[in-house]
Design an enzyme around this catalytic site. Structure first.
Site, PDB file in Angstrom:
ATOM      1  N   GLU A   1       0.845  -1.202   0.000  1.00 42.97           N
ATOM      2  CA  GLU A   1       0.000   0.000   0.000  1.00 42.97           C
ATOM      3  C   GLU A   1       0.880   1.253   0.000  1.00 42.97           C
ATOM      4  O   GLU A   1       1.660   1.464   0.932  1.00 42.97           O
ATOM      5  CB  GLU A   1      -0.935  -0.017   1.218  1.00 42.97           C
TER       6      GLU A   1
ATOM      7  N   ASP B   1       3.498 -14.917  11.863  1.00 39.07           N
ATOM      8  CA  ASP B   1       2.204 -15.300  11.300  1.00 39.07           C
ATOM      9  C   ASP B   1       1.226 -14.133  11.455  1.00 39.07           C
ATOM     10  O   ASP B   1       0.655 -13.917  12.518  1.00 39.07           O
ATOM     11  CB  ASP B   1       1.719 -16.549  12.061  1.00 39.07           C
TER      12      ASP B   1
ATOM     13  N   HIS C   1      -2.080  11.401   0.006  1.00 34.66           N
ATOM     14  CA  HIS C   1      -1.922  10.211  -0.835  1.00 34.66           C
ATOM     15  C   HIS C   1      -1.624  10.557  -2.286  1.00 34.66           C
ATOM     16  O   HIS C   1      -1.309   9.691  -3.076  1.00 34.66           O
ATOM     17  CB  HIS C   1      -3.211   9.382  -0.818  1.00 34.66           C
TER      18      HIS C   1
ATOM     19  N   LYS D   1      -8.435  -1.241  10.623  1.00 36.75           N
ATOM     20  CA  LYS D   1      -7.709  -1.639   9.404  1.00 36.75           C
ATOM     21  C   LYS D   1      -6.449  -0.780   9.256  1.00 36.75           C
ATOM     22  O   LYS D   1      -5.385  -1.255   8.891  1.00 36.75           O
ATOM     23  CB  LYS D   1      -8.625  -1.490   8.184  1.00 36.75           C
TER      24      LYS D   1
HETATM   25  C1  MEV Z   1      -6.340   2.964   4.571  1.00 33.81           C
HETATM   26  O1  MEV Z   1      -5.646   1.798   4.213  1.00 33.81           O
HETATM   27  C2  MEV Z   1      -6.450   3.089   6.077  1.00 33.81           C
HETATM   28  C3  MEV Z   1      -7.347   4.234   6.581  1.00 33.81           C
HETATM   29  O2  MEV Z   1      -8.644   4.117   5.990  1.00 33.81           O
HETATM   30  C4  MEV Z   1      -7.440   4.106   8.073  1.00 33.81           C
HETATM   31  C5  MEV Z   1      -8.472   4.987   8.718  1.00 33.81           C
HETATM   32  O3  MEV Z   1      -9.450   5.384   8.061  1.00 33.81           O
HETATM   33  O4  MEV Z   1      -8.333   5.219   9.943  1.00 33.81           O
HETATM   34  C6  MEV Z   1      -6.794   5.573   6.173  1.00 33.81           C
END
Ligand code: MEV
Length: 410
Positions: free
Chosen positions: A72, A266, A364, A250
């Site tokens: 990513e 792992d 980004h 995430k």
């Molecule tokens: C993107 O991979 C992760 C985010 O969506 C995490 C978040 O929203 O806190 C930027």
């Protein structure tokens, strides 16, 4: 030492790391086929991912370089940004709360109270378990407790469950735990005259917990008058909205998985443990908290299961895992657990800081433009120009990147 590191070439970065004793070119080799063939069934080739680093990562007053393996684009840039802010605020504090792994043996529909035998033969059973894996006892670990519980469910069989906790020392210990469980299971099967349903480690490693915290002076951030409250609200949102909590977590796992993979551990086990732990109250919760201290500072914390090891399995077999150890320079599993949790908190901070200020897309943009340029077919000499024009002219689409590339090549 690592100033403007991102502006250097990969080769220059490797050389600087080596000059600082954090690189070993002998370990910078692909996994040998003789190893991969014996690691998995039907091996055909290798699948590469980029490994990058976070520099200046300050934790418990020690400065680290952290390797991360990820596809990513913005993850490592974001972690570096957070690391710089954390360091200017004195760095993270981290500690391991406990480091015990757990396994369970399950019997369905017990015929009588199976717990009585365990309580009456407790020491013998601990001894039986330890004799099934003597090397861990020699290394100072071994079985710490054997507990039992009964689960009753309407319209389902009841289950008698035996929980075994094990000090696995430096190992993650999956094989060790399963070997010990199977020895205990075989003994209990004879005693109860009842075939167990299964015996397996649990990935809800809630006795293998690590905590990392950070205190940030809002004056070191942009929008100092509002940022503390906005970060706290970002946490509060995740604590009441599972749709947001999943994305919040995430982002944390973006950082955690990247280091877990680099370290040869792992990552599915760590993922499973993290999400099960996030649900332990019955509602899915964020793995980090953000609040405002009495002095107005921002307090961030993460508490997360971290079932990793520094010996055995892939950690030993994969040259890049050995390279990751050289880069991180951790001395034991507890230090590695702390570093991984710290990166999770840093990654979360970077995401929330961006989301509650400029939005995520601004930061980004360059990475996204690079990815578009590569997808449009730009070669090494063309990428920079395509990126420059994509950012300047917009829209940031593949079509636009292809158009720019055509013009450059004309
Ligand atoms: C993107 O991979 C992760 C985010 O969506 C995490 C978040 O929203 O806190 C930027």
């Amino acid at each position: 030492m690592y100033k403007k590191f991102y502006k250097l070439s990969s080769q220059e970065r490797r050389t600087i790391l080596q000059d600082n004793g954090r690189y070993d070119f002998d370990l910078d080799v692909p996994l040998p086929e003789s190893t991969s063939e014996n690691m998995i069934e039907n091996n055909i080739t290798l699948y590469e991912l980029p490994m990058g680093v976070v520099t200046g990562f300050l934790m418990n007053d020690k400065e680290y370089v952290i390797p991360m393996v990820t596809e990513e684009p913005s993850v490592i840039a974001a972690a570096n940004n957070a690391a710089r802010i954390f360091a200017s605020n004195g760095g993270l504090k981290a500690k391991v709360i406990s480091r015990l792994m757990r396994g369970e043996i399950a019997f369905s529909s017990p015929l009588y109270d199976y717990g009585e035998y365990i309580d009456n033969h407790y020491d013998e059973l601990i001894d039986l378990c330890n004799r099934s894996y003597p090397s861990i006892v020699n290394r100072g670990g071994g079985v710490q407790s054997i507990k039992h519980r009964l689960i009753h469910n309407e319209n389902k069989p009841s289950f008698f469950i035996i929980d075994v906790t094990i000090d696995t020392q430096e190992a993650m210990g999956a094989n060790m735990i399963n070997t010990i469980l199977e020895a205990l299971q075989a003994h209990l099967q004879e005693i109860y005259n009842h075939e167990p349903l299964m015996a397996i480690l649990s990935n809800l490693a809630d006795e293998c917990l690590v905590e990392a915290t950070i205190e940030i002076n809002p004056e070191t951030l942009r929008f100092p008058e509002s940022i503390a409250q906005r970060l706290e609200e970002a946490y509060q949102l995740a604590s009441v909205d599972p749709y947001r909590a999943a994305t919040h977590n995430k982002g944390i796992m973006n950082g955690i998985d990247a280091v877990v993979i680099a370290s040869g551990n792992d990552w599915r086990a760590v993922e499973a443990g993290a999400h099960a732990y996030a649900s332990r109250s019955g509602s899915y919760q964020p793995l980090t908290t953000w609040s405002i201290a009495d002095n107005g500072n921002i307090l961030g914390s993460i508490t997360i299961p971290m079932a990793i090891g520094t010996v055995g399995g892939t950690v030993k077999l994969h040259p890049k895992a050995a390279l990751a150890k050289k880069i991180m320079d951790y001395s034991d599993a507890k230090e590695l657990m702390s570093l991984i949790a710290g990166i999770g908190l840093a990654q979360n901070f970077a995401a929330l800081y961006a989301l509650t200020t400029d939005g995520i897309q601004k930061g980004h943009m360059r990475m996204h433009a690079r990815s578009l340029a590569m997808n449009a077919g730009a070669n090494e000499n063309e990428i920079q120009e395509v990126v420059r024009r994509l950012i300047k002219d917009k829209p940031m689409t593949l079509q636009k990147a292809e158009l720019i590339l055509k013009e450059i090549r004309r």
